[in-house]
Design an enzyme around this catalytic site. Structure first.
Site, PDB file in Angstrom:
ATOM      1  CE1 TYR A  43      -3.117   2.782   1.403  1.00 53.74           C
ATOM      2  CE2 TYR A  43      -2.298   3.210   2.617  1.00 53.74           C
ATOM      3  CZ  TYR A  43      -3.201   3.772   1.666  1.00 53.74           C
ATOM      4  OH  TYR A  43      -3.585   4.981   1.883  1.00 53.74           O
ATOM      5  CG  ASN A  70      -4.917   5.970  11.455  1.00 56.13           C
ATOM      6  OD1 ASN A  70      -5.149   5.137  10.994  1.00 56.13           O
ATOM      7  ND2 ASN A  70      -3.540   6.724  11.997  1.00 56.13           N
ATOM      8  N   PRO A  98     -53.008  20.825  39.708  1.00 54.13           N
ATOM      9  CG  PRO A  98     -54.491  21.277  38.095  1.00 54.13           C
ATOM     10  CD  PRO A  98     -53.482  20.480  38.392  1.00 54.13           C
ATOM     11  N   GLY A  99     -53.002  23.712  41.832  1.00 54.32           N
ATOM     12  CA  GLY A  99     -52.808  23.242  43.093  1.00 54.32           C
ATOM     13  C   GLY A  99     -51.899  22.696  44.088  1.00 54.32           C
TER      14      GLY A  99
END
Length: 384
Positions: free
Chosen positions: A110, A139, A291-292
């Site tokens: 290579y 790389n 709620p509350g």
């Protein structure tokens, strides 16, 4: 002015990323591709059409030495011959960006083939004064890189995500890495000839940023990413190598793993869910209140929080535990507002709307059941 760009090896890892990056960032560049499906006659026609060639095609691995000669040496030689033929007929220069390797002085087939290919392009630059950029790439890692091929990062990502066995060979070896997005931005700059360009045809192209890191540390980081994701933890992945590596890791997830369940804590007030945790910057959660309903009623010595009502209306009440001074804030999702809790001030939050309230919460530290830094304040209950 439009640029006709030919990318050889456009179906490879770098080629795919480069093609999409250019398509998303420039309307001036027209792209044509040369892949394994094309023949050598196609290459000649494409060379005559192009102003710029990014030559990425090549053989990285093979058990057959002939493949290195054919795909790295002979293909580069033929490309140069067509560029010369084009120049002789049209007197037009062709800019060429050739992807070589930092292993070019090695002894593998290579490396030898890449060195030979470089010589053809160097001669083209010297004799014909062609604008040639020979880039010795290290790389490369990032999305779409093929695992079990020539990238240990891709292989680790694939195997760790899919719980496959893997081995770390030569774990102390330092790899010289570049992230794919950084590489394609450099290629893009050279293609465009941007003003104040850092690269000259008479100089080596220095890639930046690059990262040198041990193989074992790469594996350790990926394992940490994998384990922390499932435990609601997120790492420090906002910049540099960890950012690039985390994005690479995530890209190897299969669609069925894109999501994961969270634990829900529920009582008669509503639900509480921890979303993300980070050792350095705390955690993000959300809760609901009917709620509350009032939640909180405590103080912290060190812990601090940020609340954001994303649905409904809220009343925040505060009391200074040292002098008893009180303070209140009304906020709602219709006018987004961050409310901080302050060390030494007790606080609670009441849903004063008519629908279930949803509140996003950030705390500057991870919850520790053995040291919660949370203390009730009964005096807060008496506030009007």
């Amino acid at each position: 002015m439009p640029i006709n760009l030919l990318i050889t090896g456009s179906d490879g890892f770098i080629g795919k990323n480069l093609s999409y990056f250019i398509s998303n960032n420039s309307q001036e560049i027209k792209i044509k591709c040369f892949t394994k499906k094309n023949n050598i006659i196609d290459l000649k026609e494409l060379i005559f059409w192009s102003d710029v060639v990014v030559h990425l095609a090549g053989q990285n691995r093979s058990d057959n030495k002939i493949n290195f000669s054919e795909n790295n040496i002979n293909l580069s030689k033929k490309l140069c011959e067509y560029v010369i033929e084009k120049f002789n007929l049209t007197n037009n220069l062709t800019k060429i960006i050739f992807s070589s390797t930092i292993q070019v002085d090695g002894k593998s087939e290579y490396s030898i083939s890449k060195k030979r290919a470089e010589e053809y392009f160097s001669n083209l630059k010297e004799i014909y004064k062609m604008p040639i950029y020979i880039i010795r790439i290290m790389n490369v890692f990032g999305k779409w890189c093929k695992p079990n091929y020539n990238s240990v990062v891709a292989t680790f990502c694939h195997k760790i995500i899919n719980n496959e066995k893997y081995s770390v060979v030569d774990g102390n070896k330092k790899l010289n890495l570049i992230y794919i997005d950084d590489l394609v931005k450099i290629l893009f700059e050279i293609i465009l000839d941007v003003k104040n360009i850092k690269f000259s045809v008479n100089e080596d192209v220095n890639l930046f940023p690059t990262y040198k890191i041990e193989v074992q540390k790469i594996a350790n980081l990926l394992i940490k990413f994998h384990n922390n994701r499932l435990s609601r933890k997120v790492d420090n992945v906002g910049k540099g190598f960890p950012r690039a590596l985390y994005s690479t890791y995530i890209s190897y997830l299969k669609p069925e793993k894109f999501s994961y369940k969270l634990a829900v804590n529920e009582d008669n007030r509503g639900i509480f869910v921890e979303m993300l945790k980070n050792e350095e910057s705390g955690q993000i959660s959300f809760f609901t209140a009917k709620p509350g309903i009032t939640r909180g009623g405590h103080f912290h010595h060190t812990k601090t929080e940020k609340f954001l009502v994303v649905r409904g209306k809220a009343l925040f009440r505060f009391r200074n535990i040292l002098n008893g001074f009180t303070f209140s804030i009304e906020t709602s999702s219709s006018s987004p507002e961050i409310v901080d809790t302050i060390p030494g001030w007790s606080h609670d939050i009441t849903n004063i709307g008519e629908e279930t309230m949803i509140v996003l919460l950030w705390a500057n530290e991870l919850f520790d059941k053995n040291n919660p830094d949370t203390f009730p304040d009964k005096n807060l209950d008496s506030l009007e």
